[in-house]
Design a protein around this motif. Sequence first.
Motif, short mmCIF file in Angstrom:
data_model
loop_
_atom_site.label_atom_id
_atom_site.label_comp_id
_atom_site.label_asym_id
_atom_site.label_seq_id
_atom_site.Cartn_x
_atom_site.Cartn_y
_atom_site.Cartn_z
N GLU A 22 0.83 -1.20 0.00
CA GLU A 22 0.00 0.00 0.00
C GLU A 22 0.87 1.25 0.00
OE1 GLU A 22 -3.46 0.37 -0.05
OE2 GLU A 22 -3.37 -1.75 -0.57
N LEU A 23 0.48 2.23 -0.80
CA LEU A 23 1.18 3.51 -0.81
C LEU A 23 0.20 4.62 -0.48
CD1 LEU A 23 3.42 3.35 -4.01
CD2 LEU A 23 4.09 3.03 -1.64
N ALA A 24 0.63 5.55 0.37
CA ALA A 24 -0.20 6.69 0.70
C ALA A 24 -0.36 7.58 -0.54
CB ALA A 24 0.44 7.49 1.83
N PRO A 25 -1.53 8.16 -0.73
CA PRO A 25 -1.72 9.06 -1.86
C PRO A 25 -0.91 10.34 -1.66
CG PRO A 25 -3.66 9.07 -0.46
CD PRO A 25 -2.73 8.03 0.10
N GLY A 26 -0.76 11.09 -2.75
CA GLY A 26 -0.08 12.37 -2.68
C GLY A 26 1.22 12.37 -3.45
N GLY A 27 1.60 13.55 -3.88
CA GLY A 27 2.82 13.70 -4.66
C GLY A 27 2.56 13.50 -6.14
N VAL A 28 3.62 13.51 -6.90
CA VAL A 28 3.56 13.36 -8.36
C VAL A 28 4.34 12.13 -8.75
CG1 VAL A 28 4.16 14.43 -10.56
CG2 VAL A 28 3.33 15.86 -8.68
N LEU A 29 3.75 11.32 -9.62
CA LEU A 29 4.40 10.13 -10.14
C LEU A 29 5.17 10.49 -11.40
CD1 LEU A 29 4.84 7.03 -10.35
CD2 LEU A 29 2.62 6.92 -11.51
N PHE A 30 6.43 10.11 -11.45
CA PHE A 30 7.26 10.33 -12.63
C PHE A 30 7.71 8.98 -13.16
CE2 PHE A 30 7.74 14.21 -10.19
CZ PHE A 30 7.65 15.20 -11.16
N VAL A 31 7.63 8.79 -14.48
CA VAL A 31 8.17 7.61 -15.14
C VAL A 31 9.31 8.11 -16.02
CG1 VAL A 31 7.72 5.69 -16.70
CG2 VAL A 31 5.93 6.46 -15.13
N TYR A 32 10.49 7.52 -15.85
CA TYR A 32 11.69 7.96 -16.56
C TYR A 32 12.23 6.88 -17.48
CZ TYR A 32 11.96 11.39 -12.73
OH TYR A 32 11.70 12.38 -11.83
N ALA A 33 12.76 7.30 -18.62
CA ALA A 33 13.55 6.43 -19.49
C ALA A 33 14.95 7.01 -19.54
CB ALA A 33 12.95 6.37 -20.89
N ARG A 34 15.95 6.15 -19.41
CA ARG A 34 17.35 6.59 -19.37
C ARG A 34 18.18 5.78 -20.36
NH1 ARG A 34 18.49 9.88 -15.10
NH2 ARG A 34 16.84 10.10 -13.58
N SER A 35 19.36 6.31 -20.66
CA SER A 35 20.26 5.65 -21.62
C SER A 35 21.15 4.60 -20.96
CB SER A 35 21.13 6.69 -22.33
OG SER A 35 21.88 7.41 -21.38
N SER A 36 21.08 4.49 -19.62
CA SER A 36 21.86 3.50 -18.89
C SER A 36 21.11 3.17 -17.60
CB SER A 36 23.25 4.05 -18.56
OG SER A 36 23.17 4.94 -17.47
N PRO A 37 21.55 2.15 -16.85
CA PRO A 37 20.87 1.83 -15.59
C PRO A 37 21.11 2.85 -14.47
CG PRO A 37 22.40 0.06 -16.23
CD PRO A 37 22.53 1.15 -17.23
N ALA A 38 22.01 3.78 -14.67
CA ALA A 38 22.29 4.80 -13.65
C ALA A 38 21.09 5.72 -13.50
CB ALA A 38 23.52 5.60 -14.03
N THR A 39 20.79 6.14 -12.26
CA THR A 39 19.64 7.02 -12.03
C THR A 39 20.05 8.47 -11.75
OG1 THR A 39 19.59 6.41 -9.69
CG2 THR A 39 18.17 5.14 -11.19
N ARG A 40 21.29 8.80 -12.04
CA ARG A 40 21.75 10.19 -11.86
C ARG A 40 21.73 10.91 -13.19
NH1 ARG A 40 26.64 9.45 -7.55
NH2 ARG A 40 25.30 8.69 -5.89
N GLY A 41 21.64 12.23 -13.11
CA GLY A 41 21.63 13.04 -14.31
C GLY A 41 20.26 13.07 -14.95
N PRO A 42 20.10 13.89 -15.97
CA PRO A 42 18.79 14.03 -16.60
C PRO A 42 18.40 12.77 -17.37
CG PRO A 42 20.41 15.33 -17.78
CD PRO A 42 21.10 14.77 -16.57
N PRO A 43 17.13 12.38 -17.31
CA PRO A 43 16.67 11.24 -18.09
C PRO A 43 16.52 11.61 -19.56
CG PRO A 43 14.84 12.22 -16.91
CD PRO A 43 16.08 12.95 -16.48
#
Length: 121
Positions: free
Chosen positions: A25-46
């Motif tokens: 279960e997740l509490a409601p609220g906030g904004v959901l973002f789905v990202y596509a990236r050029s590598s498995p790293a999650t740093r830097g702009p998607p």
Amino acid sequence: AAPAGETPAPAGPPKLSGQVRADGELAPGGVLFVYARSSPATRGPPLAAKRIPDWTLPVDFSLSEADLIFGGAWPEQVWVHAKISRSGDPMQRSDDDVGSEVIGPLAPGAEGVTILLGSGI
């Protein structure tokens, strides 16, 4: 939205589609973002991002060339992940944010991708 008098860029066919679900279960609220990236790293702009302000899980999503942040052509492979930013700002990090594992590599046209929130950061 495009400024008055301008037509929005065509979305084109989805390059990636699937569903965001929760690991529990997740509490409601906030904004959901789905990202596509050029590598498995999650740093830097998607490469591409989808902002979903009024989410209720599960959420169907799709990303197309219209979602590319810097324009251009969709790459031959991407990695995807999702995040709920409780502040609504994708740049801010909070202990209340909920993330997913990174999934990939995925080829253009991938369908039925399941992103599980609560399984990563």
